[in-house]
Design a protein around this motif. Structure first.
Motif, PDB file in Angstrom:
ATOM      1  N   ILE A 272     -42.241 140.620   8.593  1.00  0.00           N
ATOM      2  CA  ILE A 272     -43.339 140.895   7.665  1.00  0.00           C
ATOM      3  C   ILE A 272     -43.646 139.786   6.664  1.00  0.00           C
ATOM      4  CG2 ILE A 272     -43.038 143.385   7.894  1.00  0.00           C
ATOM      5  CD1 ILE A 272     -41.807 143.343   5.104  1.00  0.00           C
ATOM      6  N   GLY A 273     -42.825 138.749   6.606  1.00  0.00           N
ATOM      7  CA  GLY A 273     -43.155 137.580   5.802  1.00  0.00           C
ATOM      8  C   GLY A 273     -42.834 137.655   4.318  1.00  0.00           C
ATOM      9  N   LYS A 274     -42.013 138.606   3.892  1.00  0.00           N
ATOM     10  CA  LYS A 274     -41.678 138.662   2.467  1.00  0.00           C
ATOM     11  C   LYS A 274     -40.169 138.671   2.226  1.00  0.00           C
ATOM     12  CE  LYS A 274     -42.190 143.710   1.905  1.00  0.00           C
ATOM     13  NZ  LYS A 274     -42.874 144.753   1.134  1.00  0.00           N
ATOM     14  N   LEU A 275     -39.422 138.185   3.190  1.00  0.00           N
ATOM     15  CA  LEU A 275     -37.969 138.247   3.162  1.00  0.00           C
ATOM     16  C   LEU A 275     -37.372 136.857   2.984  1.00  0.00           C
ATOM     17  CD1 LEU A 275     -35.441 140.052   3.713  1.00  0.00           C
ATOM     18  CD2 LEU A 275     -35.865 139.719   6.133  1.00  0.00           C
ATOM     19  N   ILE A 276     -36.374 136.746   2.099  1.00  0.00           N
ATOM     20  CA  ILE A 276     -35.565 135.537   1.955  1.00  0.00           C
ATOM     21  C   ILE A 276     -34.110 135.963   2.061  1.00  0.00           C
ATOM     22  CG2 ILE A 276     -34.905 133.599   0.497  1.00  0.00           C
ATOM     23  CD1 ILE A 276     -37.624 133.744  -0.802  1.00  0.00           C
ATOM     24  N   VAL A 277     -33.347 135.257   2.896  1.00  0.00           N
ATOM     25  CA  VAL A 277     -31.981 135.671   3.234  1.00  0.00           C
ATOM     26  C   VAL A 277     -30.968 134.629   2.799  1.00  0.00           C
ATOM     27  CG1 VAL A 277     -30.422 136.120   5.185  1.00  0.00           C
ATOM     28  CG2 VAL A 277     -32.739 137.072   5.197  1.00  0.00           C
ATOM     29  N   CYS A 278     -29.847 135.124   2.263  1.00  0.00           N
ATOM     30  CA  CYS A 278     -28.677 134.295   2.005  1.00  0.00           C
ATOM     31  C   CYS A 278     -27.515 134.899   2.786  1.00  0.00           C
ATOM     32  CB  CYS A 278     -28.349 134.253   0.520  1.00  0.00           C
ATOM     33  SG  CYS A 278     -26.885 133.263   0.162  1.00  0.00           S
ATOM     34  N   CYS A 279     -27.039 134.161   3.779  1.00  0.00           N
ATOM     35  CA  CYS A 279     -25.930 134.617   4.610  1.00  0.00           C
ATOM     36  C   CYS A 279     -24.890 133.501   4.668  1.00  0.00           C
ATOM     37  CB  CYS A 279     -26.426 134.975   6.012  1.00  0.00           C
ATOM     38  SG  CYS A 279     -25.155 135.714   7.060  1.00  0.00           S
TER      39      CYS A 279
ATOM     40  N   LEU B 220     -38.414 149.063  -0.185  1.00  0.00           N
ATOM     41  CA  LEU B 220     -38.550 147.902   0.706  1.00  0.00           C
ATOM     42  C   LEU B 220     -40.012 147.696   1.096  1.00  0.00           C
ATOM     43  CD1 LEU B 220     -35.437 148.622   2.900  1.00  0.00           C
ATOM     44  CD2 LEU B 220     -35.886 146.381   1.864  1.00  0.00           C
ATOM     45  N   GLU B 221     -40.695 148.765   1.433  1.00  0.00           N
ATOM     46  CA  GLU B 221     -42.089 148.677   1.863  1.00  0.00           C
ATOM     47  C   GLU B 221     -43.019 148.268   0.730  1.00  0.00           C
ATOM     48  OE1 GLU B 221     -42.534 152.622   3.443  1.00  0.00           O
ATOM     49  OE2 GLU B 221     -41.473 152.112   5.303  1.00  0.00           O
ATOM     50  N   LYS B 222     -42.789 148.780  -0.478  1.00  0.00           N
ATOM     51  CA  LYS B 222     -43.691 148.533  -1.601  1.00  0.00           C
ATOM     52  C   LYS B 222     -43.479 147.190  -2.284  1.00  0.00           C
ATOM     53  CE  LYS B 222     -44.845 153.190  -3.150  1.00  0.00           C
ATOM     54  NZ  LYS B 222     -44.744 154.158  -4.273  1.00  0.00           N
TER      55      LYS B 222
ATOM     56  N   ARG C 128     -35.928 132.785  14.582  1.00  0.00           N
ATOM     57  CA  ARG C 128     -36.931 133.290  15.522  1.00  0.00           C
ATOM     58  C   ARG C 128     -38.181 133.804  14.814  1.00  0.00           C
ATOM     59  NH1 ARG C 128     -36.588 134.938  21.019  1.00  0.00           N
ATOM     60  NH2 ARG C 128     -38.349 136.250  21.571  1.00  0.00           N
ATOM     61  N   TYR C 129     -37.989 134.487  13.675  1.00  0.00           N
ATOM     62  CA  TYR C 129     -39.115 135.118  13.002  1.00  0.00           C
ATOM     63  C   TYR C 129     -39.564 134.374  11.737  1.00  0.00           C
ATOM     64  CZ  TYR C 129     -38.198 138.725  16.368  1.00  0.00           C
ATOM     65  OH  TYR C 129     -38.013 139.390  17.558  1.00  0.00           O
TER      66      TYR C 129
ATOM     67  N   LEU D  45     -32.639 143.898   7.921  1.00  0.00           N
ATOM     68  CA  LEU D  45     -33.089 142.596   8.425  1.00  0.00           C
ATOM     69  C   LEU D  45     -33.947 142.794   9.665  1.00  0.00           C
ATOM     70  CD1 LEU D  45     -33.061 139.464   8.504  1.00  0.00           C
ATOM     71  CD2 LEU D  45     -30.921 139.644   9.810  1.00  0.00           C
ATOM     72  N   GLY D  46     -33.486 143.635  10.579  1.00  0.00           N
ATOM     73  CA  GLY D  46     -34.259 143.908  11.784  1.00  0.00           C
ATOM     74  C   GLY D  46     -35.593 144.565  11.495  1.00  0.00           C
ATOM     75  N   LEU D  47     -35.607 145.472  10.545  1.00  0.00           N
ATOM     76  CA  LEU D  47     -36.845 146.185  10.210  1.00  0.00           C
ATOM     77  C   LEU D  47     -37.883 145.285   9.541  1.00  0.00           C
ATOM     78  CD1 LEU D  47     -35.486 149.573   8.771  1.00  0.00           C
ATOM     79  CD2 LEU D  47     -36.854 149.270  10.840  1.00  0.00           C
ATOM     80  N   PHE D  48     -37.441 144.319   8.732  1.00  0.00           N
ATOM     81  CA  PHE D  48     -38.369 143.581   7.881  1.00  0.00           C
ATOM     82  C   PHE D  48     -38.466 142.088   8.191  1.00  0.00           C
ATOM     83  CE2 PHE D  48     -37.460 147.508   5.700  1.00  0.00           C
ATOM     84  CZ  PHE D  48     -38.733 147.906   5.313  1.00  0.00           C
ATOM     85  N   ALA D  49     -37.820 141.613   9.237  1.00  0.00           N
ATOM     86  CA  ALA D  49     -37.847 140.177   9.558  1.00  0.00           C
ATOM     87  C   ALA D  49     -39.251 139.659   9.851  1.00  0.00           C
ATOM     88  CB  ALA D  49     -36.918 139.876  10.741  1.00  0.00           C
TER      89      ALA D  49
END
Length: 152
Positions: free
Chosen positions: A108-115, A79-81, A131-132, A102-106
């Motif tokens: 950092i600007g590199k997340l795309i979510v499908c819910c 996840l970090e790399k 929010r983020y 989601l909470g850990l990485f919301a």
């Protein structure tokens, strides 16, 4: 495409890298990672897939279980790399680890979510994303399309 699965050593190449975060609950979640892998098989991308065929439900989910500990640390490192994290919530699952990620990485600007509609905590996911400033898409196909656009 380069595919790195847990617990293999994470050695990233020059390709754009994507971590496949999301529902894995065995016997409940659809194998959505397989769809993403197939759709990107001809792309210059490195996929980091935490789903492993050798998963054993009997492993104790404690810090003292060496196999479990290695799996969780592999996921955190990946996840970090990674350059990008895509996150898919299967509406038939609870996905507590995905919610944690989601909470850990919301932020950092590199997340795309499908819910999708029907996920038991969709409201929470939507609010965190709003929010983020986390981009949300409506389908797995849109997640794949976002990856392809980023690769270009």
């Amino acid at each position: 495409m380069n595919l790195i699965t847990a617990p293999s050593t994470i050695e990233l190449d020059k390709n754009f890298s994507v971590f496949l975060a999301g529902s894995i609950e065995v016997g409940v979640a659809k194998r959505w990672q397989d769809i993403v892998i197939q759709e990107l098989s001809n792309e210059k991308v490195t996929l980091l897939n935490p789903r492993r065929d050798s998963w054993d439900q009997s492993w104790k989910q404690t810090i003292d279980d060496p196999v479990f500990n290695k799996q969780v640390n592999w996921e955190l490192e990946a996840l970090e790399k990674s350059d990008m994290i895509i996150m898919y919530f299967d509406k038939n699952t609870k996905s507590p680890i995905t919610l944690l990620e989601l909470g850990l990485f919301a932020k950092i600007g590199k997340l795309i979510v499908c819910c999708p509609d029907g996920f038991w905590r969709k409201g929470n996911v939507d609010i965190v994303c709003e929010r983020y400033g986390v981009q949300q898409v409506m389908s797995l196909n849109e997640l794949v399309r976002e990856i392809k656009e980023r690769i270009q």
